[in-house]
Design an enzyme around this catalytic site. Structure first.
Site, PDB file in Angstrom:
ATOM      1  N   GLU A 188      -3.700  -6.313   0.084  1.00  0.00           N
ATOM      2  CA  GLU A 188      -3.174  -7.245   0.751  1.00  0.00           C
ATOM      3  C   GLU A 188      -2.170  -7.363   2.004  1.00  0.00           C
ATOM      4  O   GLU A 188      -1.457  -7.687   2.029  1.00  0.00           O
ATOM      5  CB  GLU A 188      -2.108  -7.408  -0.806  1.00  0.00           C
ATOM      6  CG  GLU A 188      -3.026  -7.440  -1.874  1.00  0.00           C
ATOM      7  CD  GLU A 188      -2.113  -8.403  -2.798  1.00  0.00           C
ATOM      8  OE1 GLU A 188      -1.211  -9.279  -2.779  1.00  0.00           O
ATOM      9  OE2 GLU A 188      -2.645  -7.659  -4.445  1.00  0.00           O
ATOM     10  N   GLU A 245      -0.300  -2.538  10.300  1.00  0.00           N
ATOM     11  CA  GLU A 245      -0.325  -3.151  11.636  1.00  0.00           C
ATOM     12  C   GLU A 245      -0.360  -4.742  10.810  1.00  0.00           C
ATOM     13  O   GLU A 245       0.063  -5.740  11.721  1.00  0.00           O
ATOM     14  CB  GLU A 245      -1.397  -2.406  12.006  1.00  0.00           C
ATOM     15  CG  GLU A 245      -1.347  -1.415  11.548  1.00  0.00           C
ATOM     16  CD  GLU A 245      -0.838  -0.414  10.332  1.00  0.00           C
ATOM     17  OE1 GLU A 245      -1.474  -0.429   9.321  1.00  0.00           O
ATOM     18  OE2 GLU A 245      -0.615   0.672  10.928  1.00  0.00           O
ATOM     19  N   GLY A 263      12.744  19.181  -4.032  1.00  0.00           N
ATOM     20  CA  GLY A 263      12.399  20.248  -3.559  1.00  0.00           C
ATOM     21  C   GLY A 263      11.035  20.373  -4.390  1.00  0.00           C
ATOM     22  O   GLY A 263      10.316  19.403  -4.359  1.00  0.00           O
ATOM     23  N   ILE A 318      14.815  15.694  -2.543  1.00  0.00           N
ATOM     24  CA  ILE A 318      16.059  16.259  -2.663  1.00  0.00           C
ATOM     25  C   ILE A 318      14.988  16.737  -4.476  1.00  0.00           C
ATOM     26  O   ILE A 318      16.455  17.631  -4.582  1.00  0.00           O
ATOM     27  CB  ILE A 318      16.397  14.576  -3.287  1.00  0.00           C
ATOM     28  CG1 ILE A 318      17.425  13.763  -1.807  1.00  0.00           C
ATOM     29  CG2 ILE A 318      17.500  14.739  -4.476  1.00  0.00           C
ATOM     30  CD1 ILE A 318      17.499  12.444  -2.776  1.00  0.00           C
TER      31      ILE A 318
HETATM   32  C1  LIG Z   1      -5.864   0.998  -4.644  1.00  0.00           C
HETATM   33  C2  LIG Z   1      -6.840  -0.127  -3.340  1.00  0.00           C
HETATM   34  C3  LIG Z   1      -6.699  -0.789  -4.281  1.00  0.00           C
HETATM   35  C4  LIG Z   1      -7.480  -1.761  -3.742  1.00  0.00           C
HETATM   36  N1  LIG Z   1      -8.159  -3.602  -4.357  1.00  0.00           N
HETATM   37  C5  LIG Z   1      -8.167  -4.247  -3.960  1.00  0.00           C
HETATM   38  C6  LIG Z   1      -9.294  -5.511  -4.550  1.00  0.00           C
HETATM   39  O1  LIG Z   1      -8.589  -5.852  -5.748  1.00  0.00           O
HETATM   40  N2  LIG Z   1      -9.487  -6.660  -4.270  1.00  0.00           N
HETATM   41  C7  LIG Z   1      -9.950  -6.710  -2.782  1.00  0.00           C
HETATM   42  O2  LIG Z   1     -10.227  -7.458  -2.231  1.00  0.00           O
HETATM   43  N3  LIG Z   1      -9.665  -5.103  -1.853  1.00  0.00           N
HETATM   44  C8  LIG Z   1      -9.031  -4.824  -2.365  1.00  0.00           C
HETATM   45  N4  LIG Z   1      -8.088  -3.328  -1.665  1.00  0.00           N
HETATM   46  C9  LIG Z   1      -8.335  -2.926  -0.355  1.00  0.00           C
HETATM   47  C10 LIG Z   1      -7.890  -3.752   0.970  1.00  0.00           C
HETATM   48  O3  LIG Z   1      -7.372  -4.666   0.534  1.00  0.00           O
HETATM   49  C11 LIG Z   1      -7.971  -3.226   2.211  1.00  0.00           C
HETATM   50  O4  LIG Z   1      -8.047  -1.956   1.845  1.00  0.00           O
HETATM   51  C12 LIG Z   1      -7.124  -3.793   3.406  1.00  0.00           C
HETATM   52  O5  LIG Z   1      -6.920  -4.737   3.669  1.00  0.00           O
HETATM   53  C13 LIG Z   1      -7.377  -2.645   4.688  1.00  0.00           C
HETATM   54  O6  LIG Z   1      -9.386  -2.414   5.140  1.00  0.00           O
HETATM   55  P1  LIG Z   1      -9.774  -1.930   4.872  1.00  0.00           P
HETATM   56  O7  LIG Z   1      -9.678  -0.514   4.045  1.00  0.00           O
HETATM   57  O8  LIG Z   1     -11.034  -2.176   5.538  1.00  0.00           O
HETATM   58  O9  LIG Z   1      -8.986  -1.128   6.347  1.00  0.00           O
HETATM   59  P2  LIG Z   1      -9.492  -2.196   8.175  1.00  0.00           P
HETATM   60  O10 LIG Z   1      -9.531  -3.201   8.395  1.00  0.00           O
HETATM   61  O11 LIG Z   1     -10.635  -1.109   8.848  1.00  0.00           O
HETATM   62  O12 LIG Z   1      -8.161  -1.279   9.061  1.00  0.00           O
HETATM   63  C14 LIG Z   1      -8.265   0.600   9.427  1.00  0.00           C
HETATM   64  C15 LIG Z   1      -6.704   0.326   9.607  1.00  0.00           C
HETATM   65  O13 LIG Z   1      -7.056  -0.188  11.279  1.00  0.00           O
HETATM   66  C16 LIG Z   1      -5.638  -0.436  11.348  1.00  0.00           C
HETATM   67  N5  LIG Z   1      -6.486  -2.421  12.172  1.00  0.00           N
HETATM   68  C17 LIG Z   1      -7.301  -3.270  11.801  1.00  0.00           C
HETATM   69  N6  LIG Z   1      -7.459  -4.550  12.878  1.00  0.00           N
HETATM   70  C18 LIG Z   1      -5.967  -4.766  12.928  1.00  0.00           C
HETATM   71  C19 LIG Z   1      -5.727  -5.226  14.276  1.00  0.00           C
HETATM   72  N7  LIG Z   1      -6.176  -6.100  14.739  1.00  0.00           N
HETATM   73  N8  LIG Z   1      -4.307  -4.263  15.015  1.00  0.00           N
HETATM   74  C20 LIG Z   1      -3.918  -3.428  13.982  1.00  0.00           C
HETATM   75  N9  LIG Z   1      -4.399  -2.412  13.235  1.00  0.00           N
HETATM   76  C21 LIG Z   1      -5.404  -2.838  12.908  1.00  0.00           C
HETATM   77  C22 LIG Z   1      -5.353  -1.440   9.641  1.00  0.00           C
HETATM   78  O14 LIG Z   1      -4.028  -2.196   9.428  1.00  0.00           O
HETATM   79  C23 LIG Z   1      -5.518  -0.400   9.216  1.00  0.00           C
HETATM   80  O15 LIG Z   1      -4.592   0.298   9.257  1.00  0.00           O
HETATM   81  C24 LIG Z   1      -7.664  -2.265  -2.135  1.00  0.00           C
HETATM   82  C25 LIG Z   1      -7.755  -0.700  -1.622  1.00  0.00           C
HETATM   83  C26 LIG Z   1      -7.605   0.081  -2.074  1.00  0.00           C
HETATM   84  C27 LIG Z   1      -6.666   1.481  -1.410  1.00  0.00           C
END
Ligand SMILES: Cc1cc2nc3c(=O)[nH]c(=O)nc-3n(C[C@H](O)[C@H](O)[C@H](O)COP(=O)(O)OP(=O)(O)OC[C@H]3O[C@@H](n4cnc5c(N)ncnc54)[C@H](O)[C@@H]3O)c2cc1C
Length: 384
Positions: free
Chosen positions: A366, A370, A342, A340
């Site tokens: 959190e 997925e 642009g 909106i």
């Molecule tokens: C800005 C930021 C702040 C954060 N703060 C915290 C914090 O304070 N404390 C903390 O503990 N963590 C924190 N995190 C981590 C966050 O909780 C994780 O990034 C999140 O839980 C996803 O885990 P991962 O990044 O390892 O992705 P992965 O688990 O590796 O997943 C990668 C992709 O695969 C998908 N996937 C995984 N398993 C499956 C399945 N069985 N079926 C289908 N799809 C699947 C996921 O949905 C995702 O799309 C933070 C992350 C960010 C980016």
């Protein structure tokens, strides 16, 4: 609509809406003015947390025995939504802080409740909290974490790496999940204690007021009394703590979406094209109509899930639905807000791309969308 939901849930408690009105005014006067600077200067909004504590916002859902106000969770959710509308960074800190307090309230022993909730006062903002579950190997697959906690002579020795952790360098206490011989356990430890090092700061897209870091635990010696609840129960605790957290993340998503929607509404009336206000174009009106409809739907789902929590019901499915819907909704709304506006929507001159960058985190942290879909389907299938 917020007030109407609160009135619908608590028809006899006019005071809740008076409290929320005062929080709304406070957020607009005291929190909103620095929101852009917090993002641009990557400034942790600690002074905002102090103001929020003075307003009693942190204390809303906690028992009076632990310096809380013992008000309903939907009132807390509404307050977080208002804060997020003003400054998402500030609301996120309240959400994390609240999550740790909830963990201590639910699973801490009397000594921990007294020491960590009463004396150290995270509810009063006297200590800042952080949450460390994610590791380089695993985020969604939390049961595979590799950080170890080995017990010897009443001392747990922690070794491992945690990554993508919000503000471990700024916080005073951190809830760390680690593997013992009984399973995954949770420990509340002081940040910066011997053996605890912040090894890396990780640059990111949004929520720039919060530093994201990697931490290393190297022969970190933790007394048995730092174990939260029972040894081996940490994963179950994490799930319950995250339930409380997910309601607040949904509220943050709604607050961000509301900010983007209200700005889009105003901009669409002010901006002209082809000799008229762009709000006259039906394709713009379609976006505005979808925005307000989706925000209100997310709000109903989120406040309802918060109400279930107060009734002591298992609200895992409902709060997961709320977090899933509200966070995906916020992304769509912020994306349309940029459309909106642009070309200006893509620039630093306006707020809408900050809203989009902040909203982008919420479908990941959190519980990714997925994982939430899998959980909701699993719980639905279990019922038949
Ligand atoms: C800005 C930021 C702040 C954060 N703060 C915290 C914090 O304070 N404390 C903390 O503990 N963590 C924190 N995190 C981590 C966050 O909780 C994780 O990034 C999140 O839980 C996803 O885990 P991962 O990044 O390892 O992705 P992965 O688990 O590796 O997943 C990668 C992709 O695969 C998908 N996937 C995984 N398993 C499956 C399945 N069985 N079926 C289908 N799809 C699947 C996921 O949905 C995702 O799309 C933070 C992350 C960010 C980016």
């Amino acid at each position: 609509m917020q007030k109407d939901i609160i009135e619908m849930l608590f028809p006899d408690a006019v005071e809740y809406n008076l409290i929320l009105e005062s929080i709304g005014n406070f957020a607009e006067k005291e929190i909103l003015p620095t929101a852009k600077r917090v993002d641009q200067e990557e400034m942790f909004p600690r002074q905002n947390l102090e103001k929020i504590v003075n307003q009693g916002i942190m204390a809303i859902p906690f028992p009076k025995d632990y310096n809380g106000l013992e008000l309903p969770y939907p009132v807390y959710i509404a307050a977080i939504e208002m804060l997020a509308k003003a400054c998402a960074n500030t609301a996120l800190q309240v959400s994390i802080q609240g999550m740790i307090c909830e963990g201590i309230r639910l699973f801490g022993n009397d000594r921990q409740k007294n020491e960590l909730l009463k004396e150290k006062g995270p509810v009063e903002g006297r200590s800042l909290a952080s949450f460390a579950l994610t590791e380089p190997c695993c985020g969604s697959d939390a049961k595979s974490i590799q950080t170890k906690a080995e017990l010897s002579n009443n001392i747990y020795v922690l070794n491992g790496t945690k990554t993508l952790i919000t503000i471990p360098g700024e916080a005073d206490i951190i809830l760390v999940f680690a593997r013992t011989d009984k399973g995954i356990s949770s420990f509340l430890i002081p940040c910066g204690m011997p053996g605890f090092t912040v090894t890396r700061v990780i640059q990111k897209l949004g929520f720039r007021g919060h530093r994201l870091s990697e931490i290393r635990l190297e022969n970190c010696k933790v007394a048995r009394q730092n174990l939260l609840g029972e040894d081996g129960e940490g994963l179950d605790y994490a799930k319950q703590i995250l339930n409380a957290g997910r309601a607040t993340i949904a509220a943050i998503a709604i607050g961000i979406a509301q900010a983007a929607y209200e700005k889009s509404l105003l901009y669409s009336k002010e901006r002209t094209a082809f000799g008229q206000s762009i709000s006259n174009f039906q394709l713009i009106q379609e976006k505005l109509a979808d925005m307000v409809t989706e925000i209100n739907a997310a709000r109903l789902l989120t406040y309802y899930s918060a109400h279930l929590r107060d009734k002591g019901k298992d609200f895992t499915s409902e709060v997961s639905q709320a977090k899933l819907f509200a966070t995906e909704m916020a992304l769509r709304i912020c994306d349309n807000a940029i459309q909106i506006y642009g070309g200006y929507g893509y620039t630093d001159e306006y707020d809408v791309h900050r809203h989009w960058r902040d909203a982008r985190l919420l479908t990941i942290a959190e519980g990714t969308s997925e994982i939430l879909r899998l959980l909701i389907a699993h719980l639905s299938l279990k019922q038949i």
